[in-house]
Design an enzyme around this catalytic site. Structure first.
Site, short mmCIF file in Angstrom:
data_model
loop_
_atom_site.label_atom_id
_atom_site.label_comp_id
_atom_site.label_asym_id
_atom_site.label_seq_id
_atom_site.Cartn_x
_atom_site.Cartn_y
_atom_site.Cartn_z
N GLN A 47 -7.38 12.53 -19.38
CA GLN A 47 -6.89 13.75 -19.13
C GLN A 47 -6.30 14.41 -17.73
O GLN A 47 -6.46 13.35 -16.99
CB GLN A 47 -8.46 14.73 -18.98
CG GLN A 47 -9.22 14.59 -20.49
CD GLN A 47 -10.74 14.90 -20.14
OE1 GLN A 47 -11.21 15.95 -20.67
NE2 GLN A 47 -11.25 14.22 -19.48
N GLU A 102 -18.96 17.59 -15.20
CA GLU A 102 -19.15 18.43 -13.87
C GLU A 102 -20.50 18.16 -13.45
O GLU A 102 -20.76 18.82 -12.12
CB GLU A 102 -18.40 19.48 -13.96
CG GLU A 102 -19.16 20.61 -14.58
CD GLU A 102 -18.40 21.86 -14.87
OE1 GLU A 102 -18.80 22.76 -13.97
OE2 GLU A 102 -17.51 22.20 -15.62
N ASP A 122 -20.39 10.92 -20.58
CA ASP A 122 -19.02 11.54 -20.48
C ASP A 122 -18.22 10.23 -20.49
O ASP A 122 -18.28 9.17 -19.90
CB ASP A 122 -19.02 12.12 -19.12
CG ASP A 122 -17.63 13.06 -19.02
OD1 ASP A 122 -17.85 14.22 -19.34
OD2 ASP A 122 -16.31 12.57 -18.97
N ASP A 153 -17.77 6.74 -24.67
CA ASP A 153 -17.61 7.75 -25.77
C ASP A 153 -18.92 8.20 -26.40
O ASP A 153 -19.83 7.12 -26.68
CB ASP A 153 -16.73 7.04 -26.61
CG ASP A 153 -16.40 8.12 -27.91
OD1 ASP A 153 -17.12 7.96 -28.72
OD2 ASP A 153 -15.70 8.83 -27.87
N ALA A 154 -19.21 9.21 -26.36
CA ALA A 154 -20.53 9.78 -26.80
C ALA A 154 -20.73 9.18 -28.29
O ALA A 154 -22.06 9.17 -28.57
CB ALA A 154 -20.55 11.23 -26.78
N ASP A 173 -21.27 19.65 -24.60
CA ASP A 173 -20.33 20.05 -23.61
C ASP A 173 -19.22 19.53 -23.50
O ASP A 173 -18.87 19.01 -22.23
CB ASP A 173 -21.33 20.32 -22.06
CG ASP A 173 -20.89 21.03 -21.00
OD1 ASP A 173 -19.82 21.75 -21.09
OD2 ASP A 173 -21.07 20.52 -19.86
#
Length: 323
Positions: A47, A102, A122, A153-154, A173
Site C-alpha cells: 500500500q 494503526e 495485519d 494475511d488474516a 478492520d
C-alpha cells in the site's frame, strides 16, 4: 484553492497543491483537506502510506490515497467498530482483529476489563511500524500484555490456527474493498463461510466496517456486504454513524447465529460494568438508534441481491497498488 504552488505532493495519484490535499471520491468529485504539512509519505509492499498534518482534523492517516482516520474524530469510527459487538456478547474473553494496523481498534477492545486476549493480525508490517512510531494515542495499546500482534494475511492466519482456537469476537478492520487492494477477498461469502465463521465460539459475533453508508454512497459496498453476511449468518444488523473526516455516513455490520439484544438500558449497564474509562461517542441510546436506518438505505438493504465473490466483487472508487 490557495496561494501560488511551491510544493506539490502526489499520494496514490492524488495531489496536494498550495498546502491542500485532494482525495478523489469519484471521477467528478474531490474532497480537499487544508494541510500544515506532510509528516510522512512512503510505499510498502502492499500500500501507499501517508501521514498528513491537516488544519481541521489534526494528524490524518491515508492508505492508497484514502482517508483512514484522523486524530480529531477517529474515536467515532473505532468505538462503533468495537464496542457494539463486545457489549452484545454475554461474556467476551477473546478478540481477533483482521487488519487494524494503526492500533486504534485494539485500543478500544482493551478497554474491556474482562478480555483476556486480543489478537491483531495485519498483513502490512510497515504500516504497523509506522503507526507505532507516529500515532502516540495508541502506544499503550501496543505495549499491553494482552495484545498479540501478528504480521500475516488474516485468512492465512485463521486457517493456520485450525478449529481448536476460536474467538468470541472477530473484527474486520480492513481497508475498503478496492480494485487492486490487498483485502477485498476478505469480504467474500466463501471467506466468511469457510474460514471466518468456523473460528467463532458459540455466541460468537463477527463485526466489520462496511464502507460509506450515505444516501448517495451506500450501494457502493455497504448493501452488498450486508447481503453477503445474510447468506452466512442467521442474524445480521447494519448500523451507521456520521464521521466528519470521511465527509459521509459510515457503515458497520454485525453478524451472529445468536439473536442480538439491543436494549439501551442493558447496553448502558454493561458499559458501566465492563469498560475502563469513558466512551467519547457511544452510549446505550445511541447504539440502539444507530441501527435505525433512513428509508432509502433500509430499502436498499432489503432489496440487495449482490453477494461478494472473488469473481464478482464490488469496489469503491480508486485503485490499490496492484493496479
Amino acid at each position: 484553492m490557495g496561494e501560488a504552488v511551491k510544493d506539490v505532493f502526489f499520494i496514490n495519484g492524488n495531489s496536494t497543491q498550495a498546502n491542500w490535499f485532494e482525495e478523489e471520491v469519484d471521477d467528478d468529485l474531490k474532497i480537499c483537506y487544508s494541510l500544515n504539512s506532510v509528516l510522512h509519505q512512503g510505499t510498502s509492499k502492499y500500500q501507499d502510506i501517508a501521514l498528513l498534518d491537516t488544519k481541521h482534523f489534526g494528524k490524518a492517516l491515508l492508505i492508497d490515497g484514502k482517508m483512514q482516520s484522523s486524530e480529531m474524530d477517529e474515536f467515532i469510527y473505532h468505538e462503533c467498530l468495537i464496542h457494539p459487538a463486545l457489549l452484545c456478547h454475554p461474556k467476551p474473553k477473546t478478540v481477533f482483529i483482521m487488519g487494524g494496523g494503526e492500533g486504534s481498534a485494539a485500543r478500544e477492545a482493551l478497554k474491556h476489563k474482562a478480555l483476556q486476549r486480543v489478537v491483531m493480525c495485519d498483513i502490512d508490517e510497515e504500516v504497523v511500524d509506522f503507526c507505532r512510531r507516529h500515532l502516540t494515542a495508541n502506544r499503550e495499546a501496543f505495549a499491553n500484555e494482552k495484545l498479540c500482534l501478528i504480521i500475516n494475511d488474516a485468512k492465512e492466519e485463521l486457517l493456520k490456527r485450525g478449529n481448536e482456537e476460536k474467538y468470541d469476537i472477530i473484527v474486520g478492520d480492513l481497508a475498503d474493498p478496492m480494485e487492486g487492494g490487498p483485502c477485498y477477498q476478505l469480504y467474500t461469502k466463501s471467506f466468511y463461510e469457510a474460514v471466518l465463521k468456523p473460528k467463532l465460539h458459540c455466541h460468537g459475533i463477527f463485526v466489520t466496517q462496511a464502507g460509506p453508508a450515505g444516501v448517495l454512497t451506500h450501494k457502493e459496498v455497504f448493501s452488498s456486504i450486508y447481503n453477503t453476511l445474510k447468506h452466512v449468518f442467521k442474524y445480521v444488523i447494519a448500523y451507521t454513524a456520521h464521521v466528519p473526516s470521511f465527509v459521509d455516513t459510515w457503515g458497520w455490520v454485525m453478524a451472529s447465529d445468536e439473536p442480538f439484544v439491543l436494549n439501551a438500558q442493558l447496553m448502558n449497564k454493561r458499559i458501566g460494568e465492563r469498560i475502563n474509562g469513558e466512551l467519547l461517542y457511544l452510549n446505550g441510546e445511541l447504539l440502539v438508534s444507530s441501527a435505525t436506518l433512513n428509508k432509502c438505505v433500509h430499502r436498499s438493504l432489503l432489496e440487495e441481491t449482490h453477494v461478494y465473490t472473488e469473481e464478482n466483487a464490488r469496489f469503491i472508487h480508486g485503485h490499490g497498488r496492484a493496479c
